[in-house]
Motif scaffolding. Structure first.
Motif, PDB file in Angstrom:
ATOM      1  N   ALA A 349       0.822  -1.216   0.000  1.00  0.00           N
ATOM      2  CA  ALA A 349       0.000   0.000   0.000  1.00  0.00           C
ATOM      3  C   ALA A 349       0.851   1.258   0.000  1.00  0.00           C
ATOM      4  CB  ALA A 349      -0.927   0.004   1.212  1.00  0.00           C
ATOM      5  N   HIS A 350       2.147   1.087   0.234  1.00  0.00           N
ATOM      6  CA  HIS A 350       3.080   2.219   0.301  1.00  0.00           C
ATOM      7  C   HIS A 350       2.674   3.201   1.400  1.00  0.00           C
ATOM      8  CE1 HIS A 350       3.957   1.288  -4.218  1.00  0.00           C
ATOM      9  NE2 HIS A 350       4.553   0.421  -3.398  1.00  0.00           N
ATOM     10  N   VAL A 351       2.293   2.633   2.550  1.00  0.00           N
ATOM     11  CA  VAL A 351       1.991   3.398   3.756  1.00  0.00           C
ATOM     12  C   VAL A 351       2.924   2.906   4.853  1.00  0.00           C
ATOM     13  CG1 VAL A 351       0.269   3.950   5.513  1.00  0.00           C
ATOM     14  CG2 VAL A 351      -0.417   3.767   3.109  1.00  0.00           C
ATOM     15  N   ALA A 352       3.752   3.801   5.390  1.00  0.00           N
ATOM     16  CA  ALA A 352       4.720   3.421   6.414  1.00  0.00           C
ATOM     17  C   ALA A 352       4.128   3.612   7.807  1.00  0.00           C
ATOM     18  CB  ALA A 352       5.990   4.245   6.270  1.00  0.00           C
ATOM     19  N   THR A 353       4.180   2.551   8.617  1.00  0.00           N
ATOM     20  CA  THR A 353       3.744   2.580  10.006  1.00  0.00           C
ATOM     21  C   THR A 353       4.853   1.932  10.846  1.00  0.00           C
ATOM     22  OG1 THR A 353       2.638   0.428   9.858  1.00  0.00           O
ATOM     23  CG2 THR A 353       1.320   2.387   9.302  1.00  0.00           C
ATOM     24  N   VAL A 354       4.629   1.830  12.158  1.00  0.00           N
ATOM     25  CA  VAL A 354       5.585   1.140  13.019  1.00  0.00           C
ATOM     26  C   VAL A 354       4.840   0.052  13.782  1.00  0.00           C
ATOM     27  CG1 VAL A 354       7.348   1.370  14.809  1.00  0.00           C
ATOM     28  CG2 VAL A 354       6.864   3.305  13.303  1.00  0.00           C
ATOM     29  N   PRO A 355       5.332  -1.188  13.767  1.00  0.00           N
ATOM     30  CA  PRO A 355       4.633  -2.266  14.486  1.00  0.00           C
ATOM     31  C   PRO A 355       4.621  -2.019  15.986  1.00  0.00           C
ATOM     32  CG  PRO A 355       6.778  -3.006  13.696  1.00  0.00           C
ATOM     33  CD  PRO A 355       6.540  -1.674  13.078  1.00  0.00           C
ATOM     34  N   GLY A 356       3.502  -2.368  16.617  1.00  0.00           N
ATOM     35  CA  GLY A 356       3.361  -2.171  18.052  1.00  0.00           C
ATOM     36  C   GLY A 356       4.356  -2.965  18.873  1.00  0.00           C
ATOM     37  N   SER A 357       4.815  -4.093  18.358  1.00  0.00           N
ATOM     38  CA  SER A 357       5.794  -4.889  19.091  1.00  0.00           C
ATOM     39  C   SER A 357       7.075  -4.111  19.346  1.00  0.00           C
ATOM     40  CB  SER A 357       6.107  -6.181  18.336  1.00  0.00           C
ATOM     41  OG  SER A 357       6.487  -5.914  16.997  1.00  0.00           O
ATOM     42  N   SER A 358       7.360  -3.110  18.514  1.00  0.00           N
ATOM     43  CA  SER A 358       8.524  -2.254  18.743  1.00  0.00           C
ATOM     44  C   SER A 358       8.384  -1.457  20.031  1.00  0.00           C
ATOM     45  CB  SER A 358       8.708  -1.291  17.566  1.00  0.00           C
ATOM     46  OG  SER A 358       8.894  -1.987  16.357  1.00  0.00           O
ATOM     47  N   PHE A 359       7.136  -1.285  20.479  1.00  0.00           N
ATOM     48  CA  PHE A 359       6.844  -0.527  21.690  1.00  0.00           C
ATOM     49  C   PHE A 359       6.379  -1.434  22.836  1.00  0.00           C
ATOM     50  CE2 PHE A 359       5.841   1.995  17.897  1.00  0.00           C
ATOM     51  CZ  PHE A 359       6.646   3.096  18.079  1.00  0.00           C
ATOM     52  N   LEU A 360       6.650  -2.737  22.686  1.00  0.00           N
ATOM     53  CA  LEU A 360       6.233  -3.760  23.663  1.00  0.00           C
ATOM     54  C   LEU A 360       4.715  -3.909  23.709  1.00  0.00           C
ATOM     55  CD1 LEU A 360       8.704  -3.137  26.638  1.00  0.00           C
ATOM     56  CD2 LEU A 360       9.044  -4.409  24.518  1.00  0.00           C
ATOM     57  N   ALA A 361       4.076  -3.831  22.559  1.00  0.00           N
ATOM     58  CA  ALA A 361       2.626  -4.019  22.464  1.00  0.00           C
ATOM     59  C   ALA A 361       2.338  -4.804  21.190  1.00  0.00           C
ATOM     60  CB  ALA A 361       1.893  -2.677  22.458  1.00  0.00           C
ATOM     61  N   ASP A 362       2.435  -6.125  21.283  1.00  0.00           N
ATOM     62  CA  ASP A 362       2.182  -6.967  20.124  1.00  0.00           C
ATOM     63  C   ASP A 362       0.748  -6.782  19.629  1.00  0.00           C
ATOM     64  OD1 ASP A 362       4.715  -7.924  20.433  1.00  0.00           O
ATOM     65  OD2 ASP A 362       4.131  -9.848  21.302  1.00  0.00           O
ATOM     66  N   GLY A 363       0.599  -6.798  18.302  1.00  0.00           N
ATOM     67  CA  GLY A 363      -0.737  -6.772  17.728  1.00  0.00           C
ATOM     68  C   GLY A 363      -1.278  -5.385  17.452  1.00  0.00           C
ATOM     69  N   TYR A 364      -0.406  -4.383  17.460  1.00  0.00           N
ATOM     70  CA  TYR A 364      -0.853  -3.007  17.210  1.00  0.00           C
ATOM     71  C   TYR A 364       0.058  -2.356  16.169  1.00  0.00           C
ATOM     72  CZ  TYR A 364      -3.878  -3.328  21.292  1.00  0.00           C
ATOM     73  OH  TYR A 364      -4.862  -3.708  22.181  1.00  0.00           O
ATOM     74  N   LEU A 365      -0.375  -1.212  15.660  1.00  0.00           N
ATOM     75  CA  LEU A 365       0.424  -0.396  14.766  1.00  0.00           C
ATOM     76  C   LEU A 365       0.408   1.039  15.277  1.00  0.00           C
ATOM     77  CD1 LEU A 365      -0.973  -1.575  11.306  1.00  0.00           C
ATOM     78  CD2 LEU A 365       1.238  -2.221  12.277  1.00  0.00           C
ATOM     79  N   ARG A 366       1.555   1.699  15.253  1.00  0.00           N
ATOM     80  CA  ARG A 366       1.554   3.135  15.547  1.00  0.00           C
ATOM     81  C   ARG A 366       1.509   3.899  14.239  1.00  0.00           C
ATOM     82  NH1 ARG A 366       6.346   6.939  17.800  1.00  0.00           N
ATOM     83  NH2 ARG A 366       6.739   6.955  15.544  1.00  0.00           N
ATOM     84  N   MET A 367       0.534   4.809  14.154  1.00  0.00           N
ATOM     85  CA  MET A 367       0.399   5.668  12.981  1.00  0.00           C
ATOM     86  C   MET A 367       0.451   7.119  13.441  1.00  0.00           C
ATOM     87  SD  MET A 367      -2.635   3.793  10.816  1.00  0.00           S
ATOM     88  CE  MET A 367      -2.523   2.059  10.342  1.00  0.00           C
ATOM     89  N   SER A 368       1.418   7.858  12.930  1.00  0.00           N
ATOM     90  CA  SER A 368       1.545   9.270  13.272  1.00  0.00           C
ATOM     91  C   SER A 368       0.624  10.094  12.380  1.00  0.00           C
ATOM     92  CB  SER A 368       2.991   9.728  13.092  1.00  0.00           C
ATOM     93  OG  SER A 368       3.084  11.122  13.167  1.00  0.00           O
ATOM     94  N   TYR A 369      -0.146  10.998  13.000  1.00  0.00           N
ATOM     95  CA  TYR A 369      -0.941  11.914  12.192  1.00  0.00           C
ATOM     96  C   TYR A 369      -0.310  13.304  12.148  1.00  0.00           C
ATOM     97  CZ  TYR A 369      -3.338  12.442  16.787  1.00  0.00           C
ATOM     98  OH  TYR A 369      -3.658  12.592  18.116  1.00  0.00           O
ATOM     99  N   ALA A 370       1.043  13.318  12.201  1.00  0.00           N
ATOM    100  CA  ALA A 370       1.787  14.560  12.039  1.00  0.00           C
ATOM    101  C   ALA A 370       2.065  14.820  10.569  1.00  0.00           C
ATOM    102  CB  ALA A 370       3.091  14.510  12.832  1.00  0.00           C
ATOM    103  N   THR A 371       1.035  14.623   9.757  1.00  0.00           N
ATOM    104  CA  THR A 371       1.118  14.902   8.329  1.00  0.00           C
ATOM    105  C   THR A 371      -0.234  15.449   7.885  1.00  0.00           C
ATOM    106  OG1 THR A 371       1.811  13.995   6.198  1.00  0.00           O
ATOM    107  CG2 THR A 371       0.389  12.601   7.541  1.00  0.00           C
ATOM    108  N   SER A 372      -0.337  15.904   6.671  1.00  0.00           N
ATOM    109  CA  SER A 372      -1.524  16.642   6.232  1.00  0.00           C
ATOM    110  C   SER A 372      -2.767  15.762   6.179  1.00  0.00           C
ATOM    111  CB  SER A 372      -1.281  17.246   4.851  1.00  0.00           C
ATOM    112  OG  SER A 372      -1.220  16.218   3.866  1.00  0.00           O
ATOM    113  N   ARG A 373      -3.925  16.430   6.261  1.00  0.00           N
ATOM    114  CA  ARG A 373      -5.198  15.699   6.149  1.00  0.00           C
ATOM    115  C   ARG A 373      -5.315  15.018   4.792  1.00  0.00           C
ATOM    116  NH1 ARG A 373      -9.768  19.781   8.659  1.00  0.00           N
ATOM    117  NH2 ARG A 373      -8.160  21.276   9.256  1.00  0.00           N
TER     118      ARG A 373
END
Length: 387
Positions: A349-373
């Motif tokens: 999909a060419h969408v970059a996220t970070v896996p939750g396991s990187s933050f010690l939370a398996d099964g989640y994704l971190r998505m930053s909304y510090a970008t335009s609407r």
């Protein structure tokens, strides 16, 4: 017998270091962009706004006036005074300039704290999900991170953290608003944590990097403002990076007990010396100048938060509405591993996220909304097509 070390060998502290997963995903996304692929990068917590003009103008004036030499390692007096005035005005806690030190970004500020207070084997209690850099920096300081998993939706409560205090505990770390979840600790829970730290004689490290990014009815409480006893145990870390869209300027700071601040200052004399001179002048302008730019950015982040979270829910994701920061933390659909999902989203999909396991939370994704609407809407459309 261990094999002999070679000239090419590196220290165990580096061999045991886990590189930043956020930076790794960001680097992969940027490499794809350089190859001509249109990637929407939701991996890095970096505001897309430009640094406000009055801040840039202060730096330009400093350069033109020849303010380009070494300064005191922990920052010029005017900057320390500006930080102290900010903490009094916004956080309700009075510090003298001797209780403040400026560092080369918020990341170095946190690392300096651990290096200043941790002896080998000291424990630092950290709530999880958490920013993984905290854990790596504690280990670099020869301390032991003690992670306390919080149950979804990851509300930050005092009791689980206090229960992990042992004779080896040196500090409890609170990151609120939290990276990666956006959770904001209730002031009542912060008070309980601060009181427990006073009673046990341990430090309370408060990372307030995202303090201005609050939405709805959420409130931020600086634990150092609670009273003299609490202030004596609290070490506050902050930065101009997020609040004023100054990530590349690298200017963070620490406020706390004078012996800790002196230790950090002494450390700075041997590691980096001063933060960039012009960046110090820019930070003064940021802290003492008009604050309407901050309010405008927070209002836009609030609109983006609604757009992304509601869009994710429409796509079938379970996603809490974050009370602060600028991250959504949706749960992965199905049984697929979060790392595999993050890789698939990036590659297909060419969408970059970070896996939750990187933050010690398996099964989640971190998505930053510090970008335009517009980019957030396009990202949602790509996720829909992939589904």
């Amino acid at each position: 017998m261990a094999p002999p070390r070679t000239a090419q060998a590196v220290a165990d502290r580096i061999l045991n270091l886990t590189p930043s997963p956020t930076m790794a995903m960001d680097a992969k996304a940027k490499a794809m962009v350089r190859s001509g692929i249109d990637v929407i990068n939701l991996s890095v917590g970096e505001p897309d706004f430009d640094t406000p003009d009055h801040i840039k103008e202060a730096a330009i004036a400093a350069i033109q006036e020849g303010f380009n030499k070494y300064t005191p390692a922990g920052g010029i007096p005017e900057l320390k005074e500006a930080i102290a005035e900010k903490l009094s005005r916004e956080n309700g806690v009075d510090y003298s300039p001797n209780e403040v030190v400026a560092c080369v970004g918020g990341k170095q500020a946190v690392c300096n704290v651990f290096l200043a207070i941790c002896d080998p084997g000291d424990e630092v209690i950290v709530h999880a999900p958490t920013w993984p850099t905290f854990l790596e920096q504690i280990k670099l300081a020869q301390g032991n991170p003690v992670t306390v998993p919080l149950a979804s939706p990851f509300s930050i409560t005092a009791d689980p953290l206090v229960e992990r205090i042992t004779p080896k505990t040196r500090a409890i770390l609170l990151n609120s608003p939290c990276n990666p979840t956006g959770e904001v600790a209730d002031p009542a829970e912060i008070r309980k944590l601060a009181q427990a730290c006073v009673e046990r004689g341990i430090y309370f490290i408060a990372d307030e990097t995202y303090e201005h990014f609050l939405y709805g009815a959420t409130e931020h409480l600086s634990p150092a403002s609670m009273g003299a006893d609490e202030k004596a145990n609290v070490i506050t870390v902050n930065t101009v990076s997020k609040t004023y869209a100054m990530t590349g300027w690298r200017l963070g700071y620490v406020a706390g007990p004078e012996p800790v601040i002196k230790a950090i200052n002494d450390l700075m004399t041997q590691i980096t010396s001063n933060p960039t001179s012009a960046a110090q002048k820019a930070a003064i302008a940021a802290l003492t100048g008009p604050q309407d730019c901050v309010q405008e950015m927070v209002a836009e982040f609030s609109a983006r938060r609604t757009l992304l979270v509601e869009g994710l829910r429409d796509l079938g994701y379970t996603c809490a509405l974050p009370g602060g920061a600028f991250y959504a933390f949706p749960q992965v659909k199905g049984d697929e591993q979060d790392m595999a999902v993050a890789d698939r989203l990036l590659e297909e999909a060419h969408v970059a996220t970070v896996p939750g396991s990187s933050f010690l939370a398996d099964g989640y994704l971190r998505m930053s909304y510090a970008t335009s609407r517009e980019k957030l809407q396009e990202a949602l459309e790509r996720l829909q097509e992939l589904a």
